[in-house]
Design an enzyme around this catalytic site. Sequence first.
Site, PDB file in Angstrom:
ATOM      1  N   SER A  22       0.693  -0.978  -0.058  1.00  0.00           N
ATOM      2  CA  SER A  22      -0.011  -0.153  -0.149  1.00  0.00           C
ATOM      3  C   SER A  22       0.548   1.311  -0.004  1.00  0.00           C
ATOM      4  O   SER A  22       1.874   1.330   0.759  1.00  0.00           O
ATOM      5  CB  SER A  22      -0.550  -0.451   1.213  1.00  0.00           C
ATOM      6  N   LYS A  46      -3.582   1.958  -1.871  1.00  0.00           N
ATOM      7  CA  LYS A  46      -2.873   3.364  -1.260  1.00  0.00           C
ATOM      8  C   LYS A  46      -3.791   3.211  -0.203  1.00  0.00           C
ATOM      9  O   LYS A  46      -5.295   3.034  -0.485  1.00  0.00           O
ATOM     10  CB  LYS A  46      -3.183   4.529  -2.217  1.00  0.00           C
ATOM     11  N   ILE A  72       3.762  11.579   3.760  1.00  0.00           N
ATOM     12  CA  ILE A  72       2.870  11.852   2.425  1.00  0.00           C
ATOM     13  C   ILE A  72       1.273  12.013   3.313  1.00  0.00           C
ATOM     14  O   ILE A  72       0.590  12.862   3.043  1.00  0.00           O
ATOM     15  CB  ILE A  72       2.548  10.728   1.815  1.00  0.00           C
ATOM     16  N   LEU A  74      -1.143  10.578   4.301  1.00  0.00           N
ATOM     17  CA  LEU A  74      -2.398   9.472   3.786  1.00  0.00           C
ATOM     18  C   LEU A  74      -3.500  10.362   2.773  1.00  0.00           C
ATOM     19  O   LEU A  74      -4.733  10.068   2.261  1.00  0.00           O
ATOM     20  CB  LEU A  74      -3.598   9.404   4.816  1.00  0.00           C
ATOM     21  N   ASN A 128      -4.794  -0.907   8.330  1.00  0.00           N
ATOM     22  CA  ASN A 128      -3.465   0.379   8.726  1.00  0.00           C
ATOM     23  C   ASN A 128      -4.116   0.867   9.508  1.00  0.00           C
ATOM     24  O   ASN A 128      -4.434   2.282  10.132  1.00  0.00           O
ATOM     25  CB  ASN A 128      -3.536   1.470   7.170  1.00  0.00           C
ATOM     26  N   CYS A 131       0.144   4.070  10.511  1.00  0.00           N
ATOM     27  CA  CYS A 131       0.628   5.107   8.962  1.00  0.00           C
ATOM     28  C   CYS A 131       1.494   6.257  10.600  1.00  0.00           C
ATOM     29  O   CYS A 131       0.905   6.761  11.665  1.00  0.00           O
ATOM     30  CB  CYS A 131      -0.092   5.907   8.993  1.00  0.00           C
ATOM     31  N   THR A 194       6.339   1.553   8.563  1.00  0.00           N
ATOM     32  CA  THR A 194       7.660   1.813   8.471  1.00  0.00           C
ATOM     33  C   THR A 194       8.422   2.296   9.405  1.00  0.00           C
ATOM     34  O   THR A 194       6.992   2.280  10.545  1.00  0.00           O
ATOM     35  CB  THR A 194       7.667   3.397   7.602  1.00  0.00           C
ATOM     36  N   GLY A 245      12.217  -3.248   2.949  1.00  0.00           N
ATOM     37  CA  GLY A 245      13.248  -2.622   1.717  1.00  0.00           C
ATOM     38  C   GLY A 245      13.331  -4.513   0.840  1.00  0.00           C
ATOM     39  O   GLY A 245      15.064  -4.642   0.346  1.00  0.00           O
ATOM     40  N   THR A 267       9.001   0.420  -1.243  1.00  0.00           N
ATOM     41  CA  THR A 267       9.559   0.968  -2.201  1.00  0.00           C
ATOM     42  C   THR A 267      10.590   1.105  -3.292  1.00  0.00           C
ATOM     43  O   THR A 267      10.677   1.425  -3.867  1.00  0.00           O
ATOM     44  CB  THR A 267      10.665   1.576  -0.847  1.00  0.00           C
TER      45      THR A 267
END
Lengths: 304, 276
Positions: A22, A46, A72, A74, A128, A131, A194, A245, A267
């Site tokens: 996402s 997303k 970003i 969301l 999610n 975030c 992240t 990663g 990424t």
Amino acid sequence: MTPDLSVRIGSLDLATPVLVSSGTFGYASEFSELVDLGGLGAIVVKSITLAPREGNKPPRIAETPAGMLNSIGLQNVGVDAFIAEKLPFLRTLPVPVIANVAGTTMEEYEAVCGKLAGREGIAGVELNISCPNVRHGGMEFGTNPAAAEEITRRCRPLVPGPLIVKLSPNVTDIAAIARAAESGGADAVSLVNTFLGAAINVETRTPRLSTVFGGLSGPAIRPLAVRCVWQVAGAVKIPIIGMGGIVTGEDAAEFILAGATAVSVGTASFLDPAAALAVTAGLRQYLVRQNCPSLRDLIGAARA
Amino acid sequence: MTPPPSRIVKIVSNEPLTDPEFRELQIDAGAAAADAKPGQFVHVRLPGTLDPLLRRPFSVAGAGDGRLTIVYKRVGALTSRLASLRPGAELDMFGPRGHGYRLEGPKAAHAILAGGGYGAAPLLFLARTLRERALASRITLLVGARTAAQLLWRERVEAESSWLDAGFATDDGSYGEKGTVLDLLMARLSDPAAGVRVCACGPSAMLAGLARIRPGLPAEVAAEGHMGCGMGVCQGCVLPMVPAAGGPARYARVCHEGPVFDVHAIDWAAVKAARL
């Protein structure tokens, strides 16, 4: 020998175990002319919130050694526009589409899940709760086991297909959060979102992101993510979707060997829109090299 | 068969310009060169390394005969490595991408192209394209820089004097007018500026200044952003746009809606506040 890459997440059969994460693959249509979307295991779109969100002020991205920070916020079109404008294309795809749902209150998560429930073209939902870039952006649900369990339990009846809970690594004990999601009725957990980080421009003496803190992704976090998957695999029985990663088939194999059933490419899709397909091909070659007929035989194999 | 999203391309030449901190890179780009339009960017990374990780956008400064030209300044890890690469070395290139300067619509009486620093890179390419497509009756190219050495491609621009009106400005007065490229622009704007079309590229302070020169002056500017994906997905490279009255903040993606925008659509106060 053609190795068997198929795996199962809840009630969902995936032809390959490599998903796209996402926030790194848009609503898939952006990739349709560049990538054979049918070769993906599943597409996680997303994050979708109840109302549209404009996102955070720029700068939103800063590169760090073998990684990137993002904030970003969301930014997305909101669930109604998602259903009206994005879902018709997604419905035409030959691979499962998983909706990633975000919010600031439990009621918002429920409302978005409710609006998506039973829609043709949505194979499952990923919550999610991790975030890091929005105040009250869900991470408080992902850092407290009781809240993680409650939000999973409340969304569970609203999601006909598999319910995946995406975990934050910004916690003391990620296994405890994973257990809470499992108790709440999740079919799978995905990890990691992240890592909270920061970078400063020393010439201007100012933070490199407008929000100061952002989420670190990319190869820089892979060992941290593999560790998290290992810890969670020892704590829950539901499948794990491992990410953090991944760029090559061997990177993906690390997560599988640590206990993940499937993996997700994030990424790396920014470096190469077809990165997930390259990871899939690399994983297949790895299995051949290892003389292993089925990927499923390797799940958690490093733990023995 | 879909073309591969990114391709390995070879460097043809990689030479310093009059100020050696600035370099001109030619790439053997095959069919991609024929598609490139002024104002678009190519998204470049060094193959075989994950650090630097992300691609970097470079404005297309020339295209033809299967080659693409970019101009870059050594500022960070990737451009420093780029400066050390010799002809034959490989790059991983994605693009050209993005929306460039307008190449259809009404013919302008006078197209004035204004570039600051190495932001002038796409403008000679643009001037040639406007001429080939008969999109302007008269074309002026204005280039500004700190010093004479940093004036991009001065001799190349002056060699086109049969069809291209040129003007130069330097901060230190070492060549052309002492002042900025916006000073040159203001001196050339007729009053009222009927039929004038301005196309600009340069630092954001220069582009913000252009927005204030004259209300309603039609001007397109090529903007920069910290890009992640370069294809409209990550929402990383956004630029603040003028919001609707009383409305929420609005952002546009440099890589996707841009890099070329109407100068009056950008919220320059927000750009300045964000130090973009």
